[in-house]
Write an enzyme that holds these catalytic residues in place. Structure first.
Site, mmCIF file in Angstrom:
data_model
loop_
_atom_site.group_PDB
_atom_site.id
_atom_site.type_symbol
_atom_site.label_atom_id
_atom_site.label_comp_id
_atom_site.label_asym_id
_atom_site.label_seq_id
_atom_site.Cartn_x
_atom_site.Cartn_y
_atom_site.Cartn_z
ATOM 1 N N GLU A 162 0.836 -1.201 0.000
ATOM 2 C CA GLU A 162 0.000 0.000 0.000
ATOM 3 C C GLU A 162 0.874 1.256 0.000
ATOM 4 O O GLU A 162 1.899 1.324 0.679
ATOM 5 C CB GLU A 162 -0.903 -0.001 1.233
ATOM 6 N N LYS A 202 -9.853 1.774 -2.488
ATOM 7 C CA LYS A 202 -10.074 1.341 -1.109
ATOM 8 C C LYS A 202 -11.471 1.739 -0.658
ATOM 9 O O LYS A 202 -11.850 2.909 -0.714
ATOM 10 C CB LYS A 202 -9.019 1.973 -0.206
ATOM 11 N N CYS A 235 -5.840 -2.913 2.729
ATOM 12 C CA CYS A 235 -5.601 -2.666 4.147
ATOM 13 C C CYS A 235 -6.862 -2.766 5.003
ATOM 14 O O CYS A 235 -7.307 -3.858 5.331
ATOM 15 C CB CYS A 235 -4.919 -1.310 4.322
#
Length: 325
Positions: A76, A160, A201
């Site tokens: 990331e 995301k 994440c």
């Protein structure tokens, strides 16, 4: 530099020769053995050009040797320092949320161009970690993952979905929503050896995303991530093992290397977990490359011996994948 390798027999792949191949097929491809490489990238500093140069070098290094991978993963926010204050200064415009609409040659994103070129030169499938992205239509910022075929074609774009907004008193406060907007689509892509689901994440904390990806035929879930020294020891391994075990899939998260001189201290410990919840490989905290052989028989054995995939009671509770796009 530390190299961690888990070796085993890997069947040779057959690369898609046609750049117009549809990378999301109506049915998932047959799951075949392959080698996965995670790049726990270090030396991520304020100079984006230097970050991209180093990432490219590590992609090519990961692709070398007798344990040659077919899929390589970056962490990331690999092209910039991690932090909501940094994101606006490193944003790039990709041009669309649909990979098939992007012409690499005319794309404004220097990172997309580098990743495409590196995937083609290394002749690997590449999950390009994530970068700060600006949508030209509304100027909103996103944390965005892109994926590439061995021909350099852009095959998937994942923004995301769940933003990292937390406040643990006395330990860490972080609010991604100060600068970023959450994405609104679930994404995967098909290779000649597996269907690969994407997340980033904090997405791992929401089991629905992994459930839907698995029920749409994904064999392997890849989430570039950057947990910290508070959440990492608590949940990094636990969450990956839970998502792998719940859905009987291979699960992997790729972290940046830890840099204690940076504003944000990443946990590291990039990891691969099998469908039984067993950790197949784990990095330490420094820069490293992890090679892992993925054996499809483990997935089939897990689903045959503990057949939860066929025992769900959708007459009692809803199937969360029912309305997913």
């Amino acid at each position: 530099m530390l190299f961690i390798r888990r070796l085993g027999a890997v069947a040779p792949g057959i690369l898609f020769p046609n750049p117009l191949h549809r990378y999301r097929m109506s049915t998932a491809p047959s799951f075949k053995p392959f080698t996965l490489a995670l790049i726990q990238l270090g030396n991520i500093g304020p100079d984006k050009s230097a970050n991209l140069k180093h990432a490219r070098e590590m992609i090519l290094k990961a692709a070398e040797g007798h344990s040659r991978p077919m899929l390589v993963v970056l962490p990331e926010c690999f092209n910039s320092p991690y932090g909501h204050a940094h994101f606006p200064n490193y944003v790039e415009i990709i041009g669309s949320t649909k990979a098939e609409d992007i012409d690499i040659q005319t794309c404004q994103s220097e990172t997309v161009k580098m990743l495409s070129s590196a995937a083609k030169e290394a002749n690997v499938w590449l999950v390009g970690g994530s970068i700060p992205e600006r949508d030209a239509s509304d100027q909103r910022l996103y944390n965005t993952c892109t994926a590439y075929s061995p021909t350099g074609a852009l095959v998937a774009i994942h923004r995301k979905i769940h933003l990292f907004d937390i406040d643990i008193p006395g330990k860490i406060t972080f609010k991604e929503s100060d600068s970023l907007t959450g994405g609104s689509s679930l994404n995967y892509f098909d290779t000649e050896f597996a269907r690969i689901g994407l997340g980033i994440c904090y997405d791992v904390r929401f089991p629905e995303l992994a459930m839907i990806s698995a029920r749409k035929g994904c064999h392997v879930l890849i989430y570039p991530g950057a947990f910290n020294l508070t959440t990492g020891p608590l949940h990094w391994s636990l969450l990956q093992r839970a998502r792998a075990l719940d859905n009987q899939v291979f699960f992997s998260m790729c972290s940046p290397a830890r840099d204690v001189s940076a504003d944000y201290h990443a946990w590291g410990h990039s990891m691969v977990v099998d469908p039984f919840g067993k950790v197949l490989a784990e990095a330490e905290e420094g820069e490293s490359i992890v090679h892992v052989s993925i054996d499809p028989t483990v997935l089939y054995d897990a689903r045959a011996s503990i057949p939860v995939t066929t025992q769900r009671r959708f007459d009692v509770y809803p199937d969360v994948s029912g309305g997913a796009q």
